[in-house]
Structures are given as structure tokens and as C-alpha cells.
Design a protein around this motif. Sequence first.
Motif, short mmCIF file in Angstrom:
data_model
loop_
_atom_site.label_atom_id
_atom_site.label_comp_id
_atom_site.label_asym_id
_atom_site.label_seq_id
_atom_site.Cartn_x
_atom_site.Cartn_y
_atom_site.Cartn_z
N ASN A 46 0.83 -1.21 0.00
CA ASN A 46 0.00 0.00 0.00
C ASN A 46 0.86 1.25 0.00
O ASN A 46 0.54 2.24 -0.67
N ALA A 47 1.95 1.24 0.78
CA ALA A 47 2.84 2.40 0.83
C ALA A 47 3.44 2.67 -0.55
O ALA A 47 3.51 3.83 -1.01
N ARG A 48 3.87 1.63 -1.23
CA ARG A 48 4.48 1.82 -2.55
C ARG A 48 3.44 2.24 -3.58
O ARG A 48 3.74 3.04 -4.48
N ALA A 49 2.22 1.74 -3.46
CA ALA A 49 1.16 2.14 -4.40
C ALA A 49 0.87 3.63 -4.31
O ALA A 49 0.52 4.27 -5.31
N LEU A 50 1.02 4.19 -3.11
CA LEU A 50 0.81 5.63 -2.91
C LEU A 50 2.07 6.44 -3.15
O LEU A 50 2.12 7.63 -2.85
N ASP A 51 3.11 5.79 -3.68
CA ASP A 51 4.40 6.42 -3.98
C ASP A 51 5.06 6.97 -2.73
O ASP A 51 5.77 7.97 -2.77
N ARG A 52 4.84 6.29 -1.59
CA ARG A 52 5.58 6.62 -0.39
C ARG A 52 7.05 6.25 -0.60
O ARG A 52 7.36 5.25 -1.26
N HIS A 53 7.93 7.02 -0.02
CA HIS A 53 9.35 6.71 -0.02
C HIS A 53 9.58 5.61 1.01
O HIS A 53 9.38 5.82 2.20
N VAL A 54 9.94 4.42 0.57
CA VAL A 54 10.13 3.27 1.46
C VAL A 54 11.62 2.97 1.56
O VAL A 54 12.29 2.78 0.54
N VAL A 55 12.15 2.96 2.79
CA VAL A 55 13.59 2.77 2.98
C VAL A 55 13.85 1.71 4.04
O VAL A 55 12.99 1.40 4.87
N ASP A 56 15.05 1.17 3.99
CA ASP A 56 15.52 0.18 4.95
C ASP A 56 16.05 0.91 6.18
O ASP A 56 16.97 1.74 6.07
N GLY A 57 15.50 0.61 7.34
CA GLY A 57 15.91 1.30 8.55
C GLY A 57 17.34 1.08 8.95
O GLY A 57 17.90 1.86 9.74
N ARG A 58 17.97 0.04 8.40
CA ARG A 58 19.37 -0.23 8.75
C ARG A 58 20.32 0.70 8.01
O ARG A 58 21.50 0.80 8.37
N GLN A 59 19.82 1.37 6.98
CA GLN A 59 20.66 2.27 6.19
C GLN A 59 20.55 3.70 6.72
O GLN A 59 19.52 4.09 7.27
N PRO A 60 21.61 4.50 6.57
CA PRO A 60 21.54 5.90 7.05
C PRO A 60 20.43 6.67 6.33
O PRO A 60 20.17 6.45 5.15
N THR A 61 19.78 7.56 7.06
CA THR A 61 18.75 8.42 6.47
C THR A 61 19.24 9.86 6.47
O THR A 61 19.87 10.31 7.43
N PRO A 62 18.97 10.60 5.39
CA PRO A 62 19.43 12.00 5.33
C PRO A 62 18.79 12.83 6.45
O PRO A 62 17.65 12.60 6.84
N LYS A 63 19.53 13.79 6.94
CA LYS A 63 19.00 14.70 7.96
C LYS A 63 17.81 15.45 7.39
O LYS A 63 17.83 15.94 6.28
N GLY A 64 16.74 15.52 8.18
CA GLY A 64 15.54 16.25 7.76
C GLY A 64 14.69 15.52 6.74
O GLY A 64 13.82 16.14 6.10
N LEU A 65 14.87 14.21 6.58
CA LEU A 65 14.16 13.46 5.55
C LEU A 65 12.65 13.66 5.65
O LEU A 65 12.05 13.47 6.71
N MET A 66 12.01 14.05 4.52
CA MET A 66 10.55 14.14 4.43
C MET A 66 9.99 13.06 3.52
O MET A 66 8.92 12.55 3.76
N GLY A 67 10.73 12.73 2.44
CA GLY A 67 10.29 11.68 1.55
C GLY A 67 9.74 12.19 0.24
O GLY A 67 10.16 13.23 -0.27
N ARG A 68 8.78 11.43 -0.32
CA ARG A 68 8.17 11.79 -1.60
C ARG A 68 6.90 12.60 -1.36
O ARG A 68 6.23 12.44 -0.35
N PRO A 69 6.54 13.45 -2.33
CA PRO A 69 5.34 14.29 -2.15
C PRO A 69 4.05 13.49 -2.16
O PRO A 69 3.95 12.43 -2.78
N ASN A 70 3.06 14.02 -1.48
CA ASN A 70 1.69 13.55 -1.58
C ASN A 70 1.27 13.62 -3.05
O ASN A 70 1.41 14.67 -3.69
N PRO A 71 0.77 12.53 -3.64
CA PRO A 71 0.44 12.55 -5.07
C PRO A 71 -0.66 13.53 -5.45
O PRO A 71 -0.82 13.84 -6.64
N LEU A 72 -1.42 14.02 -4.49
CA LEU A 72 -2.50 14.97 -4.80
C LEU A 72 -2.02 16.41 -4.87
O LEU A 72 -2.81 17.32 -5.16
#
Length: 584
Positions: free
Chosen positions: A372-398
Motif C-alpha cells: 500500500n505504501a508503494r502504491a501511494l508512492d511513499r518513499h520506502v527505505v531500509d531502517g538499517r541504512q543511514p537516512t538523510p538529515k531532515g528526511l521528508m520523503g516523496r510528495p503527496n500525489p495529490l
Amino acid sequence: MNLRPEDVFAQMVAEGDLVLDQLDRCAREHPHKTYLHYGEDGVRLSFAEVKALTDRAAAGLVALGLPPGEPVSVLTRNSLFAALAMFAIWRAGGVFAPVNFNYRGPLLSYQLNDTAPFALITDASCAASLNEVAPALGLSRLIVHSPRPGEHDHAATEAFDPRFTVTDWATLAQHTGPVPQIARTPFDVANIVYTSGTTGPSKGVVQPFRWMNHYSHPSRALTSADDILYCDLPLYHVGGAFALVTRALWQGNTVGLWDRFSPSRFWERIAECGASACILLDVMIPWLMSAEPRLDSQGGDRANTLNKVHMQPLPANHHAVARRFGFDFVTCGFGQTESGSGFGTVIDEWGPEHGTPPALWRGMPKAEYLANARALDRHVVDGRQPTPKGLMGRPNPLLDVAVLDDDDNAVPAGTVGQLAFRPRFPGLLLREYFRKPEATLKVLRNCWFHTGDAVKELADQPGVYAFVDRMGGFFRVRGENVSSYEVEVLIASHPAVRAAAAVPVPAAVGDEDDIAVFVELVEGATLTESELRAHASAVMPRYMQPRHIRFVAALPVTPTNKIEKYKLKAQLLAELNTAAQANP
């Protein structure tokens, strides 16, 4: 395959724009299921009971003379009472206008006079703060909830000023008149929620009913009717009122409701209501992590039902938090009172494993959640990998998204600019700032809603965005947006202060801000730090009071007399860094 924006919009609208329709549906389809589990007093109200109680109160409001479309303000610390008042106001045809219960003095009188509501729904504990500002208010009608002996918020309180006409909530809520049948459309005004101003007083954000549907839709897509939501956020903010309490109606979720966060009782509350999803804001996370780990044969800290936790802002140690407490998924993003939920990221912290013990799992299976997250174009990441500071992800498709320079030209990826949104469909963003047409025109210039936040698109991850800083004069303190303008005005209301400048500095605890104030005194005046702190305590809520106070002979200004706050901030940071090095 990702859903097209028009498919997401069609799905959202098909689920229903009007929150009252959702309450009615829940009351019909599962009338006996608990909707509001109010842990403070051990009260459990079903969907049918909430509808019945708020229908009666709505009839009482109409009998008092509430015209359709008029605002009704709500000032209370009691989350159950706030929720019931909110639904009653909507059912009666009114507009819900919540007030921060920490406000007093000029902050309180300003908002009530700006809203000019038909009535203020409040509780007995607010008598002192309301009496203090009674002479300055145009408001006269109060509807008052008086907690009964034995209820957690029952206490001796003073009487209300005789300037107020007081109606008892309990009497109002037993009104026997007909339930109001007022037709509402997705574009009718539902709420006026105040947000901090950067160059002037706070502004009321006017939200249509569809705004609430849009705001909660991305999170609803990742939960099911089996989930239980935990809420200890205040209902004067959109996070508590709409991301949790009203969001639950679209899927028929139970909400575990408490008046405030408690680090010492958090886990017993989660166990009491069986919550599977919650929101953790900034300092909540280090407070929970500072507790001694629980090591026992029952699974230790992982032996809890939470598997989906939204963290805002996303802390650098989110993976360690998730591994300790068994959170399978951590989400983060960007949300606003004006624009709703603009971005989203899903962090899979456990991969194929289960962090939450399977016997305690609630909600859709992990594979379905990720699909479901991928269908909505959510940014899906592996928690074991570093995440950029201030990460927001992909925009709301609407929403269309742009990062703009000072002239509203788009800047390239990797370049910092102001975040702006443009809705692809009607009714998704604020309608306007209440009674502030100039501010509305300014924020909506060139057909973009300007958020006032500095962001960038990541150069190495096209379509993924990160928060950088706040562009305007406001900062984030313990989950509250604080206006530098309001801090400065209140500090400068002391007769010995000629001028004040407020700046944010990194918080001593958490990832948000502490407030520093630089003060220039009236020539010949004297003032001590303790005297100024006493003044601040009298005129502003605790979270707004400065952590650091510095007196200066003169505030640095540009040739056009604009205070050079960057110099003040750099001066204080250098001082604090020196002190930290001297006392490691």
C-alpha cells in the motif's frame, strides 16, 4: 504499480469527505464498538454513544441561537470533552475553533477577539485565565463543563467573572430538541485553527471539510479497522484532533485518549488500550529512551502492541528506538495546518522479522502495508541504512510541489529554497487566513501556497525531499510552533524593555529548538534576569518562555534598522559551545 493522482483522489472522495457522515456510519455499522477510550477517567464511549451525546449537545447549541457557519471556540485541557464539543459544533452547523489551553493574557484575548465566536465552550479550570482577560473580551457567552468529584480534573476553581453569561454543558447536552439536519458540502468551512505568525499575530487557518479527509487519507491507507490509535496530543492542534481522533472514523478505529504525554505511564497506557499506532513528537522520544530497559521473560521493552509509529521530526537514532521497542514501521514526513500532509516516508525497521511480537500484532500484514505504501508512492527505505538529515520523503500525489527562490522560480535539485504546494484537485488546502485577506494573498501568490519552510530535493535521490530550516521568524518548541514576533512583543511589554529579539538555538534535549531572547533596555532602566523571567511567566505559556536571556547595550541592526538576528545567534552559539567544552 503506483496509483495515478486521479485514482488516489477518486479513492479518497469515495471514502467520504464529511466527518459527520463517517460518525453516522460507524454508529450504524458497529454501534457498540468503543470509539473513545478515555484513560484519564476509565470512560469508554461507543460510536453510538458519541453520536447520541453530541447530537443532544448540538440540539442545545441550536436552541441557544447558533447560526450556521458561525465559529464556536473551545478552550479545555480535557481531551474527551474537547472531542465531544468538536462533534457537537459540527452537527449544529458551527465551525470548530480550538484555543491553546496554555494561552493566557494577551495571547488568549487576541485569539478570542480575532475569532469573535458565537460562544466559548470551556471548563471550570479556565476561569482564572478567562477572568484575567474578561475586560478586554468582546465575548460574553460561555458554555462550561464542570468536572464532578472523583473525575481526574476536578478541582476547586474560582467563579467566572459576572461579565460572562454561563450555560452549563451538562444541561445543554441533555437537550431534547430535534437533532440539527444541516446540509454540508466538502467545501464548507469546518475549522479555524490558529498557527503562529512570523511578522504579526497568529492567523486562523480556515479549513474546509475536505481538508480533514485529505489530511488523514495517507495514514488511513496504512492502517485497517483492527488498528487502535493512541492519542495524548492536544486537540487544539491538527495532529491530535484530525490525524488521530477524526481519522479513526473512516475505518472505525478505537482511539485511546489521554490529556497529555506521560513518560512514566506511557507503556501502561499503550497496554491498557492495546494501541498499535501513535505519534511521537521530538522530546517524547529521548524521554522514553532515557528509562531503564525492561528485561524480563515476557519480552522486555518489545512486549508491547505498537507497530506503527510516526516520528516528527525524525530523530537520527530512529533505528535504535525502533529496535529497542519493537516498532516495525517508523514514518516521517511534513505536515502543516495549512497544507495537511505533504510528504511521507516509510522506514522498514525490521525487514522480514517482526519487531512486535506476533501475538500482539494489530493491523494489516507487513507485506500488505508495504504494498500500500508503494502504491501511494511513499518513499520506502531500509531502517538499517543511514537516512538523510531532515528526511521528508516523496510528495503527496495529490499535490504539485516546487522548491522556489525569492522570485518564485524553481531551483535545481540540491539547492535550498522555499517549499510550495499547488493542489491538483479542489478543497485540499486551506481556504484562507481568517479575516486576513492580505496575508492570504501573500501566501498564495503566483498560484502557489508558500509554506515558509526551506527544503531541498536530494540531488542523489530525485523526487525525495529533505527539510532544511524554517525561513520565517518561528521555531518549533516541544511540539508547538512558536512565533518570534509574539515572543518579542510579550517580552517587550515589560516597561523596562525597549526592544527584544528572539532567535532559535538547538534544544538541550531533542531535535527541536530552544528560545533565546536578546533584550535592550530603556535608557536609564534596570532589570534583572529573574525579574524578566517572572514577567515572561506571567504573560506567556511555559513552552514559549525563553531558555536563554541576554541583555545587550544595543541590538545590532542593518542600515534599514532590521535586527541582524544571525549575529545574535552566532554570538550565543559560540558562548554555549565554549561553555560545553569547559564542562564536558
